[in-house]
Design an enzyme around this catalytic site. Sequence first.
Site, short mmCIF file in Angstrom:
data_model
loop_
_atom_site.label_atom_id
_atom_site.label_comp_id
_atom_site.label_asym_id
_atom_site.label_seq_id
_atom_site.Cartn_x
_atom_site.Cartn_y
_atom_site.Cartn_z
N THR A 211 0.76 -1.21 0.29
CA THR A 211 0.06 -0.29 -0.14
C THR A 211 0.53 1.32 0.37
OG1 THR A 211 -1.71 -1.35 1.42
CG2 THR A 211 -1.62 0.91 1.24
N ASP B 46 -0.86 -11.63 4.11
CA ASP B 46 0.47 -11.43 2.75
C ASP B 46 1.10 -12.40 1.96
OD1 ASP B 46 0.96 -8.20 4.57
OD2 ASP B 46 1.39 -9.70 6.04
#
Length: 275
Positions: A101, A223
């Site tokens: 991000t 993740d």
Amino acid sequence: MLDPTTLEDYLAAAEEAARRAAVVLHEWRKRFQVREKSPADLVTDADVASQTLIKAYLQERFPGHGFLGEEGAEIDPVTRELKPLPADAPPTWIVDPIDGTANYVHDVPFYCISIGLWLQGDLRVGVVYDPRMNEMFSAAQGLGAKLNGEPIHVSPITTLRESMLSTGFPADPTRSMKNVNWWRKFTERTQSLRRTGSTALNMAYVAAGRFDAYWAFDNFVWDVAGGVVLVREAGGQITLVDGGAYDPFRYDIIATNGAIHAECLEVLKDPPENL
């Protein structure tokens, strides 16, 4: 036994969900609002919009499936623990709507959409899509790993000295310092190191033979969910950093091409000074 036709259907759905989410990310670029979940840990409107689309699409395709996304996940604020999915949980999609991000926020073209499927007690399907490079990394158990439809394999590198490794650092500066010391230790033993800002792409690159290994101490399951199957199906090896059997609900990971795995573990079992 998992039916290959069913796995192919799941994989195609994950790829389509990732492509649709990429359109959302493109539409939100330059107009999103950014906030911090915790210091330096960013979330944007685009993260939320991407996850909302992925969830809606996959649950429409597979109404009986569960969903675990980074945005809104229930993490213990003190222990930072996430309750693991049980082995008998229904098929559950595990999603990072934007892995990397901070890169996305700063318009650094190294971020992706990561989608994994937890099925019968393990990760069985994985997709990592890099929209800026238009690279779709995809894999399902027993069906191999591919990049844009072409088979991929881990690198043939056999020594740590010849290798290029990648790693990740947590947003929290105190926890980040732990890996700074390991970075120094691996620097002395490898050809080169990289810090990219995206766990999922790091693992996809191991699967594609671009990186020879990836290590980290601070990942959540979203993740790694897209990358675990990629590395396994590309011929790589994944364990905890102490060499134990890999658990995606644990924070630490070492993913390699297999040939240098033992050498990486030797480095990781010898703590650097000032750890």
